[in-house]
Enzyme design. Structure first.
Site, PDB file in Angstrom:
ATOM      1  N   ASP A 181      64.819   3.764  28.230  1.00 25.50           N
ATOM      2  CA  ASP A 181      63.763   3.995  29.212  1.00 25.50           C
ATOM      3  C   ASP A 181      64.288   3.588  30.574  1.00 25.50           C
ATOM      4  O   ASP A 181      64.723   2.445  30.774  1.00 25.50           O
ATOM      5  CB  ASP A 181      62.509   3.183  28.865  1.00 25.50           C
ATOM      6  N   GLU A 188      64.307  10.321  28.130  1.00 26.04           N
ATOM      7  CA  GLU A 188      63.127  11.127  28.399  1.00 26.04           C
ATOM      8  C   GLU A 188      63.402  12.133  29.512  1.00 26.04           C
ATOM      9  O   GLU A 188      64.183  11.869  30.431  1.00 26.04           O
ATOM     10  CB  GLU A 188      61.947  10.236  28.788  1.00 26.04           C
ATOM     11  N   CYS A 248      51.488   2.674  21.772  1.00 29.47           N
ATOM     12  CA  CYS A 248      52.013   1.515  21.057  1.00 29.47           C
ATOM     13  C   CYS A 248      53.102   1.981  20.092  1.00 29.47           C
ATOM     14  O   CYS A 248      52.889   2.880  19.270  1.00 29.47           O
ATOM     15  CB  CYS A 248      50.896   0.802  20.293  1.00 29.47           C
ATOM     16  N   CYS A 264      51.821   0.891  16.135  1.00 28.37           N
ATOM     17  CA  CYS A 264      50.781   1.607  15.389  1.00 28.37           C
ATOM     18  C   CYS A 264      50.562   3.036  15.873  1.00 28.37           C
ATOM     19  O   CYS A 264      49.897   3.820  15.203  1.00 28.37           O
ATOM     20  CB  CYS A 264      49.458   0.837  15.461  1.00 28.37           C
ATOM     21  N   CYS A 285      48.698  -3.912  22.873  1.00 26.84           N
ATOM     22  CA  CYS A 285      47.986  -2.822  22.220  1.00 26.84           C
ATOM     23  C   CYS A 285      46.525  -3.193  22.002  1.00 26.84           C
ATOM     24  O   CYS A 285      46.207  -4.262  21.483  1.00 26.84           O
ATOM     25  CB  CYS A 285      48.654  -2.470  20.893  1.00 26.84           C
ATOM     26  N   CYS A 316      46.119  -2.631  17.565  1.00 22.45           N
ATOM     27  CA  CYS A 316      46.699  -3.543  16.575  1.00 22.45           C
ATOM     28  C   CYS A 316      47.009  -4.912  17.145  1.00 22.45           C
ATOM     29  O   CYS A 316      47.346  -5.833  16.404  1.00 22.45           O
ATOM     30  CB  CYS A 316      47.967  -2.937  15.975  1.00 22.45           C
ATOM     31  N   ASP A 376      58.639  -1.886  29.044  1.00 22.31           N
ATOM     32  CA  ASP A 376      59.800  -0.997  29.061  1.00 22.31           C
ATOM     33  C   ASP A 376      60.446  -0.904  27.681  1.00 22.31           C
ATOM     34  O   ASP A 376      60.900   0.176  27.269  1.00 22.31           O
ATOM     35  CB  ASP A 376      60.811  -1.493  30.092  1.00 22.31           C
TER      36      ASP A 376
END
Length: 413
Positions: free
Chosen positions: A191, A283, A350, A353, A368, A371, A378
């Site tokens: 990332d 990405e 997340c 989950c 999150c 969860c 990052d």
């Protein structure tokens, strides 16, 4: 496998050699501008041929004496570069060629034939190269060059470029290497961010300090304020004073030094990643849209314009696009692979989950709301990037907005 690379070395010029290169650089820029004016004269109905363009360049070198200061092969290379610019435009890779400004454009002179260079190494830190119409010039030997000495390969040509720190030579080299075997290293998601330049999914984050030392940053700020004062004292349409030009040159020198340090860090970091990992997942970022100004229009002015402007400067300072370009060719040389994946939702989902909620992220912290998993934002995004390639915790759902049913995840086999 044929590998083509460029090696940049800094030239050590005498005053006469620097003046001769400046003359060639300005002549090459003028040749480009004259060619562009001749090529676009008459609108779209006029389509000159490459032969006509070559004849026009030869005639211009006869009619304008100072254009003859540019070597004939360098003048032909200007035509070749100009035609390549139009080709890139027609194929949708770049904007159409434009006139080159004397102030904003970088001077460059091509030496297309490598046999004319006669590159040799003189000592541990000094090399020499022969430049047409300039003579034998020494340069700093900061590393081996394929095709020079005992190094395998050949020097196919060179390009002389200038920046705020002086003239440099970029050697174009070709080298035959065996086809790489598949890289046995693991896969990793990366990332690219501002707080952490390169956050890796395995926690091996790559960071760097400021590009300028504290004293250098202080001097840069002082020079920028000095330039602002000198510019305010200048009357409208008045010619820029020599003192203001000198201040601008000092600012450009400090920024060029920071740019070199950034480029050095990027090369070392991407080499380390390419050596360690066999598959790198990144990405797909539309960087041009991400650094778009938030100023807006007069009818609809933007919000947080100063904050967005500062964020844009930091993002441009990281040069994330160049990092991916370096990774791509270095991985290919080592038998690795670069895999781009869509970037939508990677920072809001997340990685444990799969629940997606913009409220889960607060600055650099990710907590999150489903969860309760807590971690660095990052690192969480890097894990999601790896998940999107089907190599980590693989999603079995399409990312849905908040309020929809949360999905399940499974481990990749």
């Amino acid at each position: 496998m044929k590998v083509s690379r460029g090696y940049v070395r800094r030239l050590t010029l005498t005053r006469e050699q620097a003046a001769a290169l400046d003359v060639q650089g300005h002549a090459a820029r003028a040749m480009w501008n004259l060619l562009h004016e001749w090529w676009t004269w008459g609108g779209r109905r006029r389509r000159p041929t490459l032969k006509q363009a070559d004849e026009a360049i030869r005639q211009a070198r006869k009619d304008i004496p100072w254009l003859a200061d540019l070597p004939a092969q360098a003048a032909q290379q200007v035509l070749k570069t100009y035609m390549g610019a139009w080709k890139n435009f027609f194929e949708g890779r770049a904007r159409p060629p434009e006139f080159k400004s004397r102030v904003r454009s970088r001077m460059a002179v091509d030496v297309p034939q490598g046999r004319d260079l006669d590159v040799r190494r003189l000592s541990r830190h000094v090399g020499r190269v022969r430049i047409p119409k300039v003579g034998v010039v020494r340069f700093r030997w900061s590393g081996p060059i394929p095709g020079v000495g005992r190094e395998s390969g050949r020097v196919s040509g060179a390009r002389l470029v200038t920046d705020a720190l002086g003239w440099h030579v970029v050697f174009r080299t070709e080298q035959e290497r065996p086809d790489p075997t598949p890289h046995p290293g693991p896969a990793v998601g990366i990332d690219r961010g501002v707080h952490v330049p390169l956050a890796l999914s395995d926690g091996n984050d790559q960071r760097h300090g400021p590009w300028l030392r504290p004293k250098e940053a202080e001097r840069l700020l002082r020079l920028e304020r000095k330039a602002a004062r000198q510019n305010r004292a200048r009357k409208p349409f008045e010619r820029t004073s020599n003192r203001l030009h000198r201040t601008y040159d000092q600012i450009a020198g400090l920024r060029a030094r920071a740019k070199r340090r950034r480029y050095d860090w990027q090369h070392k970091t991407t080499t380390k990643i390419a050596d360690e990992y066999g598959l790198v997942v990144t990405e797909k970022l539309r960087l041009a849209n991400m650094i778009y100004s938030a100023k807006g229009t007069v009818e609809a002015p933007g919000k947080n314009v100063r904050q967005k402007s500062g964020l844009n400067r930091v993002m441009l300072d990281e040069a994330h696009g160049r990092t991916v370009d370096l990774l791509e060719y270095k991985l290919a040389e080592r038998g690795g692979r670069l895999l781009p994946v869509p970037a939508a939702g990677t920072s809001q989902t997340c990685s444990r989950c799969g629940h997606r909620d913009p409220a889960s992220r607060s600055g650099i912290k990710f907590s999150c709301t489903s969860c309760g998993w807590v971690g660095h934002a990052d690192t969480n995004a890097a894990l999601n990037i790896l998940n999107a390639a089907g190599l980590g915790r693989v999603r079995t759902w399409s990312p849905a907005p908040v309020g929809c049913e949360a999905s399940t995840t499974r481990r990749a086999a």
